[in-house]
Design a protein around this motif. Sequence first.
Motif, PDB file in Angstrom:
ATOM      1  N   ALA A  24      21.912  -0.542  50.971  1.00  0.00           N
ATOM      2  CA  ALA A  24      21.229  -1.618  50.246  1.00  0.00           C
ATOM      3  C   ALA A  24      19.726  -1.563  50.429  1.00  0.00           C
ATOM      4  N   ALA A  25      19.237  -1.059  51.569  1.00  0.00           N
ATOM      5  CA  ALA A  25      17.797  -1.049  51.828  1.00  0.00           C
ATOM      6  C   ALA A  25      17.103  -0.045  50.921  1.00  0.00           C
ATOM      7  N   PRO A  26      15.989  -0.415  50.273  1.00  0.00           N
ATOM      8  CA  PRO A  26      15.265   0.532  49.427  1.00  0.00           C
ATOM      9  C   PRO A  26      14.610   1.623  50.249  1.00  0.00           C
ATOM     10  N   ALA A  27      14.524   2.801  49.653  1.00  0.00           N
ATOM     11  CA  ALA A  27      13.939   3.932  50.369  1.00  0.00           C
ATOM     12  C   ALA A  27      12.446   3.713  50.563  1.00  0.00           C
ATOM     13  N   PRO A  28      11.895   4.023  51.731  1.00  0.00           N
ATOM     14  CA  PRO A  28      10.464   3.848  51.964  1.00  0.00           C
ATOM     15  C   PRO A  28       9.639   4.791  51.117  1.00  0.00           C
ATOM     16  N   VAL A  29       8.436   4.370  50.784  1.00  0.00           N
ATOM     17  CA  VAL A  29       7.554   5.176  49.954  1.00  0.00           C
ATOM     18  C   VAL A  29       6.987   6.317  50.785  1.00  0.00           C
ATOM     19  N   ALA A  30       7.071   7.524  50.277  1.00  0.00           N
ATOM     20  CA  ALA A  30       6.565   8.680  51.005  1.00  0.00           C
ATOM     21  C   ALA A  30       5.049   8.702  50.959  1.00  0.00           C
ATOM     22  N   PRO A  31       4.379   8.809  52.098  1.00  0.00           N
ATOM     23  CA  PRO A  31       2.914   8.794  52.101  1.00  0.00           C
ATOM     24  C   PRO A  31       2.309  10.010  51.416  1.00  0.00           C
ATOM     25  N   ARG A  33       3.148  11.404  48.737  1.00  0.00           N
ATOM     26  CA  ARG A  33       3.077  11.266  47.282  1.00  0.00           C
ATOM     27  C   ARG A  33       1.745  10.671  46.859  1.00  0.00           C
ATOM     28  N   LEU A  34       1.297   9.632  47.538  1.00  0.00           N
ATOM     29  CA  LEU A  34       0.016   9.012  47.206  1.00  0.00           C
ATOM     30  C   LEU A  34      -1.136   9.937  47.589  1.00  0.00           C
ATOM     31  N   SER A  35      -1.036  10.607  48.714  1.00  0.00           N
ATOM     32  CA  SER A  35      -2.106  11.498  49.159  1.00  0.00           C
ATOM     33  C   SER A  35      -2.327  12.621  48.155  1.00  0.00           C
ATOM     34  N   SER A  36      -1.249  13.203  47.672  1.00  0.00           N
ATOM     35  CA  SER A  36      -1.385  14.289  46.692  1.00  0.00           C
ATOM     36  C   SER A  36      -1.963  13.785  45.380  1.00  0.00           C
ATOM     37  N   SER A  37      -1.603  12.554  45.001  1.00  0.00           N
ATOM     38  CA  SER A  37      -2.143  11.984  43.762  1.00  0.00           C
ATOM     39  C   SER A  37      -3.650  11.760  43.882  1.00  0.00           C
ATOM     40  N   LEU A  38      -4.098  11.297  45.046  1.00  0.00           N
ATOM     41  CA  LEU A  38      -5.531  11.063  45.251  1.00  0.00           C
ATOM     42  C   LEU A  38      -6.313  12.374  45.242  1.00  0.00           C
ATOM     43  N   MET A 149      -4.923  12.770  33.840  1.00  0.00           N
ATOM     44  CA  MET A 149      -5.258  11.400  34.224  1.00  0.00           C
ATOM     45  C   MET A 149      -4.140  10.425  33.859  1.00  0.00           C
ATOM     46  N   GLY A 150      -3.528  10.630  32.712  1.00  0.00           N
ATOM     47  CA  GLY A 150      -2.421   9.767  32.312  1.00  0.00           C
ATOM     48  C   GLY A 150      -1.239   9.891  33.265  1.00  0.00           C
ATOM     49  N   ARG A 151      -0.989  11.090  33.732  1.00  0.00           N
ATOM     50  CA  ARG A 151       0.116  11.294  34.672  1.00  0.00           C
ATOM     51  C   ARG A 151      -0.184  10.656  36.030  1.00  0.00           C
ATOM     52  N   ILE A 152      -1.411  10.800  36.525  1.00  0.00           N
ATOM     53  CA  ILE A 152      -1.787  10.199  37.809  1.00  0.00           C
ATOM     54  C   ILE A 152      -1.785   8.678  37.702  1.00  0.00           C
ATOM     55  N   ARG A 153      -2.191   8.154  36.582  1.00  0.00           N
ATOM     56  CA  ARG A 153      -2.169   6.709  36.368  1.00  0.00           C
ATOM     57  C   ARG A 153      -0.746   6.173  36.505  1.00  0.00           C
ATOM     58  N   GLN A 154       0.222   6.905  35.957  1.00  0.00           N
ATOM     59  CA  GLN A 154       1.621   6.498  36.070  1.00  0.00           C
ATOM     60  C   GLN A 154       2.099   6.585  37.514  1.00  0.00           C
ATOM     61  N   GLN A 155       1.620   7.574  38.252  1.00  0.00           N
ATOM     62  CA  GLN A 155       1.993   7.709  39.661  1.00  0.00           C
ATOM     63  C   GLN A 155       1.468   6.537  40.490  1.00  0.00           C
ATOM     64  N   LEU A 156       0.236   6.135  40.231  1.00  0.00           N
ATOM     65  CA  LEU A 156      -0.325   4.988  40.953  1.00  0.00           C
ATOM     66  C   LEU A 156       0.426   3.707  40.614  1.00  0.00           C
ATOM     67  N   SER A 157       0.794   3.566  39.360  1.00  0.00           N
ATOM     68  CA  SER A 157       1.543   2.385  38.940  1.00  0.00           C
ATOM     69  C   SER A 157       2.895   2.330  39.649  1.00  0.00           C
ATOM     70  N   SER A 158       3.572   3.468  39.742  1.00  0.00           N
ATOM     71  CA  SER A 158       4.872   3.520  40.417  1.00  0.00           C
ATOM     72  C   SER A 158       4.720   3.223  41.901  1.00  0.00           C
ATOM     73  N   TYR A 159       3.639   3.731  42.506  1.00  0.00           N
ATOM     74  CA  TYR A 159       3.409   3.488  43.933  1.00  0.00           C
ATOM     75  C   TYR A 159       3.209   1.994  44.200  1.00  0.00           C
ATOM     76  N   THR A 173       6.479   0.082  54.633  1.00  0.00           N
ATOM     77  CA  THR A 173       6.249   1.411  54.103  1.00  0.00           C
ATOM     78  C   THR A 173       5.280   2.162  54.996  1.00  0.00           C
ATOM     79  N   PRO A 174       5.443   3.474  55.135  1.00  0.00           N
ATOM     80  CA  PRO A 174       4.595   4.225  56.064  1.00  0.00           C
ATOM     81  C   PRO A 174       3.170   4.399  55.609  1.00  0.00           C
ATOM     82  N   TYR A 175       2.870   4.116  54.344  1.00  0.00           N
ATOM     83  CA  TYR A 175       1.507   4.342  53.864  1.00  0.00           C
ATOM     84  C   TYR A 175       1.033   3.160  53.044  1.00  0.00           C
ATOM     85  N   ALA A 176       1.347   1.955  53.508  1.00  0.00           N
ATOM     86  CA  ALA A 176       0.912   0.736  52.834  1.00  0.00           C
ATOM     87  C   ALA A 176       0.492  -0.262  53.881  1.00  0.00           C
ATOM     88  N   ALA A 177      -0.787  -0.545  53.929  1.00  0.00           N
ATOM     89  CA  ALA A 177      -1.302  -1.487  54.917  1.00  0.00           C
ATOM     90  C   ALA A 177      -1.115  -2.897  54.405  1.00  0.00           C
TER      91      ALA A 177
END
Length: 213
Positions: A24-31, A33-38, A149-159, A173-177
């Motif tokens: 039932a617990a949602p999977a944590p966000v992988a850090p 993924r955001l680092s590569s997008s940035l 840019m459109g693809r990265i924008r979607q990645q940020l939105s999902s994050y 989450t391991p990468y969300a303060a």
Amino acid sequence: MKTTLIAVFILSLSLGAAAYKKKAAPAPVAPLRLSSSLLELQRVASATDKDIANLGIDKPKSNWKTLWISSGSHKQQSEMAVSLQRNLETAMPELIREVQTSRGSVSSTFKLYNDLNAVHQTLGSLVGSLDTHSKNPVPASLANDLSTMGRIRQQLSSYIQDVTASMESGVKTPYAASSTPAASTNPQLPKKIIVDDNEPDPKPVRKKTASVR
């Protein structure tokens, strides 16, 4: 034998409950993924800045690259090009650093998302204007920048959506303060005081009088 069966039954219930919680617990966000997008956004921002400069739109209309553009279209495209380059060189790099420094906080990531959304829309308008008024096709590099840019924008939105959902469900989450302090697991409940207005008044105490003999 009876004790053994009870122990097995309790163990089965414990394992079943643990499996349910794990499912039932949602999977944590992988850090990563955001680092590569940035990192990819830093690269495409620099590349887009150079590709816009190579168009020569911000140069006087006497430039050979802009002779085919009407005066009105050239002015509009020049304004968009200058605005985009200013953002790509100053605003966006600063916002990317803020997200990295805050380790992916929702507030800083949302600011970057809004800025990227505005840049993507403006760049799309510029590419559309070039495609309409230009006798030559839009440079493939600039079209690729818009797509990336459109693809990265979607990645940020999902994050942002994933982190928000995790925070609401109480999963870290391991990468969300999060600036919100953790709530106490055993909060102290206020004591409940009951006042009974119907309680009878205490009986008056009768004083004993000494008998006179």
